[in-house]
Write a protein that holds these residues in place. Structure first.
Motif, PDB file in Angstrom:
ATOM      1  N   GLU A  46       3.820   5.762  -5.602  1.00  0.00           N
ATOM      2  CA  GLU A  46       3.707   5.833  -7.059  1.00  0.00           C
ATOM      3  C   GLU A  46       2.636   6.835  -7.476  1.00  0.00           C
ATOM      4  O   GLU A  46       2.840   7.624  -8.402  1.00  0.00           O
ATOM      5  CB  GLU A  46       3.372   4.452  -7.630  1.00  0.00           C
ATOM      6  N   ARG A  47       1.489   6.771  -6.796  1.00  0.00           N
ATOM      7  CA  ARG A  47       0.423   7.717  -7.103  1.00  0.00           C
ATOM      8  C   ARG A  47       0.868   9.155  -6.885  1.00  0.00           C
ATOM      9  O   ARG A  47       0.567  10.044  -7.673  1.00  0.00           O
ATOM     10  CB  ARG A  47      -0.810   7.421  -6.247  1.00  0.00           C
ATOM     11  N   LYS A  48       1.604   9.378  -5.792  1.00  0.00           N
ATOM     12  CA  LYS A  48       2.078  10.718  -5.481  1.00  0.00           C
ATOM     13  C   LYS A  48       3.028  11.213  -6.568  1.00  0.00           C
ATOM     14  O   LYS A  48       2.934  12.360  -7.019  1.00  0.00           O
ATOM     15  CB  LYS A  48       2.777  10.711  -4.120  1.00  0.00           C
ATOM     16  N   GLU A  49       3.936  10.335  -7.027  1.00  0.00           N
ATOM     17  CA  GLU A  49       4.863  10.723  -8.099  1.00  0.00           C
ATOM     18  C   GLU A  49       4.091  11.060  -9.376  1.00  0.00           C
ATOM     19  O   GLU A  49       4.414  12.036 -10.061  1.00  0.00           O
ATOM     20  CB  GLU A  49       5.846   9.582  -8.367  1.00  0.00           C
ATOM     21  N   ARG A  69       0.823  -1.209   0.000  1.00  0.00           N
ATOM     22  CA  ARG A  69       0.000   0.000   0.000  1.00  0.00           C
ATOM     23  C   ARG A  69       0.854   1.254   0.000  1.00  0.00           C
ATOM     24  O   ARG A  69       0.562   2.219  -0.704  1.00  0.00           O
ATOM     25  CB  ARG A  69      -0.934   0.007   1.200  1.00  0.00           C
ATOM     26  N   LYS A  70       1.927   1.251   0.813  1.00  0.00           N
ATOM     27  CA  LYS A  70       2.820   2.421   0.854  1.00  0.00           C
ATOM     28  C   LYS A  70       3.483   2.650  -0.497  1.00  0.00           C
ATOM     29  O   LYS A  70       3.605   3.784  -0.960  1.00  0.00           O
ATOM     30  CB  LYS A  70       3.896   2.219   1.926  1.00  0.00           C
ATOM     31  N   ALA A  71       3.918   1.556  -1.152  1.00  0.00           N
ATOM     32  CA  ALA A  71       4.567   1.694  -2.452  1.00  0.00           C
ATOM     33  C   ALA A  71       3.595   2.254  -3.486  1.00  0.00           C
ATOM     34  O   ALA A  71       3.958   3.135  -4.280  1.00  0.00           O
ATOM     35  CB  ALA A  71       5.113   0.343  -2.917  1.00  0.00           C
ATOM     36  N   ARG A  72       2.355   1.761  -3.480  1.00  0.00           N
ATOM     37  CA  ARG A  72       1.357   2.272  -4.419  1.00  0.00           C
ATOM     38  C   ARG A  72       1.051   3.739  -4.162  1.00  0.00           C
ATOM     39  O   ARG A  72       0.872   4.524  -5.093  1.00  0.00           O
ATOM     40  CB  ARG A  72       0.076   1.451  -4.337  1.00  0.00           C
ATOM     41  N   GLU A  88       1.027  12.108  -9.634  1.00  0.00           N
ATOM     42  CA  GLU A  88       0.335  13.384  -9.446  1.00  0.00           C
ATOM     43  C   GLU A  88       1.293  14.559  -9.581  1.00  0.00           C
ATOM     44  O   GLU A  88       0.947  15.584 -10.174  1.00  0.00           O
ATOM     45  CB  GLU A  88      -0.346  13.407  -8.079  1.00  0.00           C
ATOM     46  N   GLU A  89       2.509  14.404  -9.054  1.00  0.00           N
ATOM     47  CA  GLU A  89       3.507  15.473  -9.182  1.00  0.00           C
ATOM     48  C   GLU A  89       3.879  15.702 -10.637  1.00  0.00           C
ATOM     49  O   GLU A  89       3.967  16.839 -11.098  1.00  0.00           O
ATOM     50  CB  GLU A  89       4.741  15.140  -8.354  1.00  0.00           C
ATOM     51  N   LYS A  90       4.074  14.608 -11.382  1.00  0.00           N
ATOM     52  CA  LYS A  90       4.400  14.743 -12.805  1.00  0.00           C
ATOM     53  C   LYS A  90       3.257  15.396 -13.563  1.00  0.00           C
ATOM     54  O   LYS A  90       3.476  16.241 -14.432  1.00  0.00           O
ATOM     55  CB  LYS A  90       4.704  13.373 -13.409  1.00  0.00           C
ATOM     56  N   HIS A  91       2.046  14.993 -13.220  1.00  0.00           N
ATOM     57  CA  HIS A  91       0.880  15.562 -13.880  1.00  0.00           C
ATOM     58  C   HIS A  91       0.753  17.055 -13.560  1.00  0.00           C
ATOM     59  O   HIS A  91       0.443  17.861 -14.440  1.00  0.00           O
ATOM     60  CB  HIS A  91      -0.386  14.814 -13.451  1.00  0.00           C
TER      61      HIS A  91
END
Length: 119
Positions: free
Chosen positions: A18-21, A12-15, A23-26
């Motif tokens: 990934e989601r946070k990264e 869960r932490k890894a996912r 969102e940052e790229k977006h």
């Protein structure tokens, strides 16, 4: 059970990371006003990750390399363990051989008694 929970938590932490990264790229791409900026590096990275096709002899070479590394990982028995295992295997062969012989003799005797034929 605790180990399973820990694994779930780490996944869960890894996912979430990934989601946070993503969102940052977006957010960066939307700030620049260009959506193509994120797709170009993704395509370049996808091309780099494609496996190189290996021929017949290359696959054979890789197979022997894999066999060599696996043989290095094997835990080989000592001489005394090998002797003990060998004696145990031979003893079990003798025991099961005698058991099969006894069953075979019994079946043959039963057939002779049932049919009255000597064969």
């Amino acid at each position: 059970m605790a180990n399973k929970d820990r694994q779930k938590r780490s996944v869960r932490k890894a996912r979430a990371a990934e989601r946070k990264e993503l969102e940052e790229k977006h957010a960066i791409s939307s700030a620049n006003g260009s959506k193509k900026a994120t797709s170009a590096p993704a395509k370049a990275q996808a091309k780099k990750s494609e496996p190189k096709k290996v021929g017949f002899f290359g696959r054979i070479k890789n197979w022997f390399k894999d066999v060599k590394t696996e043989m290095g990982r094997v835990t080989w028995p000592s001489k005394s363990e090998l002797k003990n295992y060998s004696v145990a295997v031979i003893a079990m062969l003798v025991v099961f051989g005698v058991a099969v012989w006894l069953v075979d003799t019994g079946v043959v005797a039963a057939l002779i008694g049932f049919t009255g034929l000597r064969g």
